[in-house]
Write a protein that holds these residues in place. Sequence first.
Motif, short mmCIF file in Angstrom:
data_model
loop_
_atom_site.label_atom_id
_atom_site.label_comp_id
_atom_site.label_asym_id
_atom_site.label_seq_id
_atom_site.Cartn_x
_atom_site.Cartn_y
_atom_site.Cartn_z
N LYS A 118 0.82 -1.21 0.00
CA LYS A 118 0.00 0.00 0.00
C LYS A 118 0.85 1.26 0.00
CE LYS A 118 -4.09 -1.93 2.27
NZ LYS A 118 -4.96 -1.87 3.48
N TYR A 119 1.98 1.20 0.70
CA TYR A 119 2.87 2.35 0.71
C TYR A 119 3.42 2.62 -0.70
CZ TYR A 119 6.95 5.24 1.70
OH TYR A 119 7.89 6.25 1.70
N GLU A 120 3.85 1.58 -1.35
CA GLU A 120 4.40 1.74 -2.70
C GLU A 120 3.34 2.21 -3.70
OE1 GLU A 120 8.08 -1.47 -2.62
OE2 GLU A 120 6.22 -2.02 -3.62
N GLU A 121 2.09 1.83 -3.45
CA GLU A 121 1.00 2.21 -4.36
C GLU A 121 0.38 3.55 -4.00
OE1 GLU A 121 -0.16 0.46 -7.15
OE2 GLU A 121 1.71 -0.66 -6.83
N GLY A 122 0.90 4.21 -2.98
CA GLY A 122 0.37 5.50 -2.57
C GLY A 122 -0.92 5.40 -1.77
N LEU A 123 -1.21 4.20 -1.25
CA LEU A 123 -2.44 3.99 -0.50
C LEU A 123 -2.23 4.18 1.00
CD1 LEU A 123 -3.49 0.75 -2.42
CD2 LEU A 123 -4.49 3.03 -2.69
N LEU A 124 -0.97 4.21 1.43
CA LEU A 124 -0.62 4.44 2.83
C LEU A 124 0.22 5.70 2.91
CD1 LEU A 124 -0.32 3.60 5.84
CD2 LEU A 124 1.67 2.24 5.15
N LYS A 125 -0.27 6.69 3.61
CA LYS A 125 0.44 7.95 3.78
C LYS A 125 1.04 8.00 5.18
CE LYS A 125 -0.95 9.52 -0.25
NZ LYS A 125 0.02 9.72 -1.38
N LEU A 126 2.33 8.24 5.27
CA LEU A 126 2.98 8.36 6.56
C LEU A 126 2.74 9.75 7.13
CD1 LEU A 126 6.40 6.58 5.91
CD2 LEU A 126 4.16 5.60 6.44
N PRO A 127 2.62 9.86 8.46
CA PRO A 127 2.35 11.17 9.06
C PRO A 127 3.54 12.11 8.89
CG PRO A 127 2.80 9.52 10.75
CD PRO A 127 2.67 8.77 9.46
N GLU A 128 3.21 13.39 8.76
CA GLU A 128 4.27 14.39 8.65
C GLU A 128 4.93 14.57 10.01
OE1 GLU A 128 2.70 17.98 7.09
OE2 GLU A 128 1.98 17.08 5.21
N ASN A 129 6.19 14.93 9.98
CA ASN A 129 6.96 15.22 11.19
C ASN A 129 7.08 14.02 12.13
OD1 ASN A 129 7.18 17.98 10.35
ND2 ASN A 129 5.12 18.34 11.19
N PHE A 130 7.01 12.81 11.55
CA PHE A 130 7.17 11.61 12.38
C PHE A 130 8.64 11.44 12.73
CE2 PHE A 130 7.70 6.98 12.95
CZ PHE A 130 6.74 6.75 13.93
N ASP A 131 8.92 11.16 14.00
CA ASP A 131 10.30 11.01 14.46
C ASP A 131 10.80 9.60 14.15
OD1 ASP A 131 12.74 11.04 15.65
OD2 ASP A 131 12.02 11.49 17.68
N PHE A 132 11.46 9.43 13.03
CA PHE A 132 11.94 8.11 12.61
C PHE A 132 13.17 7.66 13.40
CE2 PHE A 132 9.54 9.62 8.95
CZ PHE A 132 8.73 8.53 8.71
N ARG A 133 13.76 8.55 14.18
CA ARG A 133 14.93 8.17 14.98
C ARG A 133 14.52 7.59 16.33
NH1 ARG A 133 17.78 13.89 14.73
NH2 ARG A 133 15.58 14.38 15.09
N ASN A 134 13.33 7.93 16.78
CA ASN A 134 12.84 7.44 18.07
C ASN A 134 11.47 6.82 17.85
OD1 ASN A 134 12.66 6.96 20.83
ND2 ASN A 134 11.81 8.99 21.25
N ARG A 135 11.47 5.72 17.11
CA ARG A 135 10.21 5.19 16.62
C ARG A 135 9.52 4.29 17.63
NH1 ARG A 135 12.44 2.54 11.31
NH2 ARG A 135 14.09 2.09 12.80
N LYS A 136 8.23 4.21 17.48
CA LYS A 136 7.43 3.27 18.26
C LYS A 136 6.55 2.48 17.30
CE LYS A 136 3.72 6.62 19.10
NZ LYS A 136 2.91 7.30 20.13
N ILE A 137 6.10 1.34 17.76
CA ILE A 137 5.24 0.50 16.93
C ILE A 137 3.83 1.09 16.92
CG2 ILE A 137 4.11 -1.75 16.83
CD1 ILE A 137 6.75 -2.98 17.66
N ILE A 138 3.31 1.31 15.73
CA ILE A 138 1.97 1.88 15.57
C ILE A 138 0.99 0.80 15.15
CG2 ILE A 138 0.58 3.52 14.24
CD1 ILE A 138 3.09 5.30 14.13
N THR A 139 1.40 0.01 14.18
CA THR A 139 0.54 -1.08 13.71
C THR A 139 1.44 -2.17 13.14
OG1 THR A 139 -1.39 -1.64 12.37
CG2 THR A 139 0.18 -0.10 11.40
N GLY A 140 0.87 -3.08 12.39
CA GLY A 140 1.62 -4.24 11.92
C GLY A 140 1.42 -5.40 12.87
N CYS A 141 2.36 -6.32 12.91
CA CYS A 141 2.24 -7.51 13.73
C CYS A 141 2.01 -7.14 15.19
CB CYS A 141 3.49 -8.37 13.59
SG CYS A 141 3.43 -9.86 14.59
N SER A 142 0.92 -7.66 15.77
CA SER A 142 0.59 -7.35 17.17
C SER A 142 0.98 -8.48 18.10
CB SER A 142 -0.91 -7.07 17.30
OG SER A 142 -1.65 -8.22 16.95
#
Length: 350
Positions: free
Chosen positions: A233-257
Amino acid sequence: MRRILVVQIYITDNCDQRCKHCYIFGADPNRKPNTMTLEQFKEAVNLCIEYSERENVKIAWGITGGDPILHPKFWEIMSFMREKRLNFVMIGNPFHMTENIFMRLKECGCLQFQMSLDGLRENHDRNRKAGSFDATLSKIKLIHNAGLDSGIRTTVSHENIWDIPGLIDLCAEYRVSDFDFSRYAPNGEGKNNIAPLDFRKLLDICYKKFQAYREKGSWTRFYEGEHLFMLYKYEEGLLKLPENFDFRNRKIITGCSCGTALKKMRILWDGTVMACRRTEDSYLGNIFHDSIEKIQSAKSCYRDINLYEGCRDCILASWCRGCPAVAYGQYGNFFARDPQCWKIINMCSK
């Protein structure tokens, strides 16, 4: 909104199939099946209810196995669920089911009966047993006649990958309530040899089919639970990442639970709570010996993004991370790169 906790209880390992991809018997077809006692079942349910009241959590119950109807106290278990007025989903096999049994399940609080179709007739019957494909299809109408929803789940491997589009059409034709698929997590000597770009092609075909059926108002709800749909979905433009997301101090938002029991608890016959049922090495605690709060807070290797060999530098790590069970089954390492991920590691952060 109240947090929802999915609690799946595996009341028995007993099953009259020996599917090639089975996480119970795949490595040892001759292992002795284990069974939860009626008293253990009642205790586990009551402990979960007490936790839900303490924490104001809504529980979505699932009862499975093995084949749950083969439990020697099956109807006592069903009577207990009815007494507690607990609705549940049941995951089982078609062979012992009749319309009368489905009606009794409905009376006991069952909302949906889920079965598996692992490919079209030839592939499904080879992986399970002769006649299983037709037996499964024949129960869908009986499930609906009893007032239950139907569910079909599919395990995808290199053997049946190109059967999946046909299964989507079949589920729409039979007006199956829910359809979802996930990949085979290898066990024993098995491997899942789907080529990464072939898997992307499958996801593309499936997503477009899902959308087409949705636009037609299909009765079937099609789910995109497969982990790598996030990358697609990301590659197809169907998933938009939030602006100003801190990719250096990341947390799990979704995906494998699976990494904690915050969303799902899988309770085995002896009270063991596992992060993922498809691996033997994802222990979180035991519901009969540990508080659910302790189980909920159990540290798990799944939750540290930096440990993922193929994902730690990926911009999508907070949302994707592939499937650790598939990686573990293929390489014996939870943190290995998902074998079907087609994204080149050194391009992940671009």
